[in-house]
Design a protein around this motif. Structure first.
Motif, PDB file in Angstrom:
ATOM      1  N   PHE A 185      99.174  27.097   5.187  1.00  0.00           N
ATOM      2  CA  PHE A 185     100.435  27.794   4.961  1.00  0.00           C
ATOM      3  C   PHE A 185     100.304  28.730   3.756  1.00  0.00           C
ATOM      4  N   TYR A 186      99.706  28.245   2.693  1.00  0.00           N
ATOM      5  CA  TYR A 186      99.622  28.962   1.422  1.00  0.00           C
ATOM      6  C   TYR A 186      98.792  30.242   1.504  1.00  0.00           C
ATOM      7  N   ARG A 187      97.993  30.369   2.523  1.00  0.00           N
ATOM      8  CA  ARG A 187      97.165  31.563   2.737  1.00  0.00           C
ATOM      9  C   ARG A 187      98.028  32.785   3.085  1.00  0.00           C
ATOM     10  N   TYR A 188      99.262  32.563   3.524  1.00  0.00           N
ATOM     11  CA  TYR A 188     100.120  33.624   4.033  1.00  0.00           C
ATOM     12  C   TYR A 188     101.344  33.886   3.150  1.00  0.00           C
ATOM     13  N   MET A 189     101.257  33.653   1.887  1.00  0.00           N
ATOM     14  CA  MET A 189     102.427  33.784   1.020  1.00  0.00           C
ATOM     15  C   MET A 189     102.739  35.240   0.635  1.00  0.00           C
ATOM     16  N   GLU A 190     101.819  36.145   0.878  1.00  0.00           N
ATOM     17  CA  GLU A 190     102.067  37.567   0.633  1.00  0.00           C
ATOM     18  C   GLU A 190     102.335  38.276   1.958  1.00  0.00           C
ATOM     19  N   PHE A 191     103.230  39.246   1.934  1.00  0.00           N
ATOM     20  CA  PHE A 191     103.558  39.992   3.145  1.00  0.00           C
ATOM     21  C   PHE A 191     102.366  40.868   3.542  1.00  0.00           C
ATOM     22  N   PRO A 192     101.959  40.834   4.816  1.00  0.00           N
ATOM     23  CA  PRO A 192     100.796  41.627   5.238  1.00  0.00           C
ATOM     24  C   PRO A 192     101.082  43.129   5.233  1.00  0.00           C
ATOM     25  N   SER A 193     100.117  43.879   4.744  1.00  0.00           N
ATOM     26  CA  SER A 193     100.302  45.335   4.717  1.00  0.00           C
ATOM     27  C   SER A 193      99.613  46.020   5.881  1.00  0.00           C
TER      28      SER A 193
ATOM     29  N   GLY B  98     104.959  39.822  23.589  1.00  0.00           N
ATOM     30  CA  GLY B  98     105.349  41.105  24.145  1.00  0.00           C
ATOM     31  C   GLY B  98     106.602  41.711  23.529  1.00  0.00           C
ATOM     32  N   SER B  99     107.149  41.079  22.503  1.00  0.00           N
ATOM     33  CA  SER B  99     108.395  41.561  21.890  1.00  0.00           C
ATOM     34  C   SER B  99     108.154  42.641  20.842  1.00  0.00           C
ATOM     35  N   GLY B 100     106.924  42.801  20.433  1.00  0.00           N
ATOM     36  CA  GLY B 100     106.623  43.766  19.386  1.00  0.00           C
ATOM     37  C   GLY B 100     106.767  43.213  17.986  1.00  0.00           C
ATOM     38  N   VAL B 101     107.034  41.899  17.859  1.00  0.00           N
ATOM     39  CA  VAL B 101     107.131  41.283  16.538  1.00  0.00           C
ATOM     40  C   VAL B 101     105.770  41.383  15.855  1.00  0.00           C
ATOM     41  N   ASP B 102     105.783  41.835  14.606  1.00  0.00           N
ATOM     42  CA  ASP B 102     104.545  41.991  13.833  1.00  0.00           C
ATOM     43  C   ASP B 102     104.262  40.809  12.922  1.00  0.00           C
ATOM     44  N   VAL B 103     105.341  40.182  12.412  1.00  0.00           N
ATOM     45  CA  VAL B 103     105.194  39.111  11.431  1.00  0.00           C
ATOM     46  C   VAL B 103     106.215  38.017  11.737  1.00  0.00           C
ATOM     47  N   ILE B 104     105.765  36.759  11.654  1.00  0.00           N
ATOM     48  CA  ILE B 104     106.678  35.622  11.703  1.00  0.00           C
ATOM     49  C   ILE B 104     106.795  35.123  10.260  1.00  0.00           C
ATOM     50  N   ALA B 105     108.001  35.222   9.705  1.00  0.00           N
ATOM     51  CA  ALA B 105     108.252  34.715   8.355  1.00  0.00           C
ATOM     52  C   ALA B 105     108.756  33.287   8.493  1.00  0.00           C
ATOM     53  N   ILE B 106     108.041  32.342   7.887  1.00  0.00           N
ATOM     54  CA  ILE B 106     108.385  30.932   8.012  1.00  0.00           C
ATOM     55  C   ILE B 106     108.846  30.424   6.648  1.00  0.00           C
ATOM     56  N   TYR B 107     110.134  30.100   6.575  1.00  0.00           N
ATOM     57  CA  TYR B 107     110.693  29.566   5.338  1.00  0.00           C
ATOM     58  C   TYR B 107     110.684  28.044   5.426  1.00  0.00           C
TER      59      TYR B 107
ATOM     60  N   ASP C 112     110.865  25.288  -0.578  1.00  0.00           N
ATOM     61  CA  ASP C 112     111.399  26.595  -0.975  1.00  0.00           C
ATOM     62  C   ASP C 112     110.279  27.638  -1.081  1.00  0.00           C
ATOM     63  N   ILE C 113     109.444  27.701  -0.027  1.00  0.00           N
ATOM     64  CA  ILE C 113     108.345  28.667   0.033  1.00  0.00           C
ATOM     65  C   ILE C 113     108.358  29.375   1.392  1.00  0.00           C
ATOM     66  N   ILE C 114     107.724  30.546   1.435  1.00  0.00           N
ATOM     67  CA  ILE C 114     107.705  31.367   2.637  1.00  0.00           C
ATOM     68  C   ILE C 114     106.275  31.769   2.964  1.00  0.00           C
ATOM     69  N   ALA C 115     105.927  31.661   4.246  1.00  0.00           N
ATOM     70  CA  ALA C 115     104.653  32.186   4.746  1.00  0.00           C
ATOM     71  C   ALA C 115     104.967  33.379   5.640  1.00  0.00           C
ATOM     72  N   TYR C 116     104.168  34.440   5.502  1.00  0.00           N
ATOM     73  CA  TYR C 116     104.315  35.647   6.327  1.00  0.00           C
ATOM     74  C   TYR C 116     103.095  35.725   7.247  1.00  0.00           C
ATOM     75  N   TYR C 117     103.251  35.204   8.435  1.00  0.00           N
ATOM     76  CA  TYR C 117     102.139  35.063   9.378  1.00  0.00           C
ATOM     77  C   TYR C 117     102.053  36.296  10.283  1.00  0.00           C
ATOM     78  N   PRO C 118     100.941  37.047  10.234  1.00  0.00           N
ATOM     79  CA  PRO C 118     100.777  38.189  11.143  1.00  0.00           C
ATOM     80  C   PRO C 118     100.721  37.673  12.582  1.00  0.00           C
ATOM     81  N   TYR C 119     101.593  38.178  13.421  1.00  0.00           N
ATOM     82  CA  TYR C 119     101.746  37.644  14.772  1.00  0.00           C
ATOM     83  C   TYR C 119     101.052  38.537  15.792  1.00  0.00           C
ATOM     84  N   PHE C 120     100.184  37.921  16.600  1.00  0.00           N
ATOM     85  CA  PHE C 120      99.424  38.627  17.626  1.00  0.00           C
ATOM     86  C   PHE C 120      99.618  37.974  18.995  1.00  0.00           C
ATOM     87  N   ASP C 121     100.864  37.682  19.348  1.00  0.00           N
ATOM     88  CA  ASP C 121     101.231  37.125  20.652  1.00  0.00           C
ATOM     89  C   ASP C 121     100.659  35.738  20.931  1.00  0.00           C
ATOM     90  N   GLU C 122     100.435  34.934  19.893  1.00  0.00           N
ATOM     91  CA  GLU C 122     100.009  33.554  20.099  1.00  0.00           C
ATOM     92  C   GLU C 122     101.162  32.747  20.686  1.00  0.00           C
TER      93      GLU C 122
END
Length: 112
Positions: free
Chosen positions: A104-112, A59-68, A73-83
């Motif tokens: 994890f590797y499926r989310y290495m690009e920022f979602p558009s 309910g916070s309105g967060v769209d993406v959880i970036a996990i470093y 030294d890698i980052i995943a950009y997970y589209p967040y849907f209130d899970e």
């Protein structure tokens, strides 16, 4: 800083909110649409996957959880849907099971 640097390197405009009381660490401009990003750093993982409790962002309105993931030294950009939690596989399981694995590797690009 790693997430900000990565996003700037990919050509995104990145902004910081004036306050951090809604779980929003960054605001990213994606084609004139603003995305709210929560950043999580994981130093190391135990086993083959990492798990992050995200219930407090519902309910916070967060769209993406970036996990470093510091150890790689890698980052995943997970589209967040209130899970309530996010579980991402980083290493192959001992039994090589692929069914139901969310990599994890499926989310290495920022979602558009």
């Amino acid at each position: 800083m790693k997430v900000t640097s990565d996003l700037l390197g990919k050509g995104y405009d990145v902004y910081y909110p004036a306050v951090d009381d809604n779980g929003v660490d960054l605001i990213v401009d994606v084609d004139s649409k603003l995305k709210k990003v929560q950043v999580k750093t994981v130093k190391t993982i135990r086993g083959t996957a990492l798990e992050i409790n995200t219930i407090k962002y519902r309910g916070s309105g967060v769209d993406v959880i970036a996990i470093y993931l510091d150890e790689k030294d890698i980052i995943a950009y997970y589209p967040y849907f209130d899970e309530d939690h996010i579980r991402l596989a980083v290493h192959q399981a001992k039994n090589n099971q692929e069914k139901g694995r969310n990599w994890f590797y499926r989310y290495m690009e920022f979602p558009s």
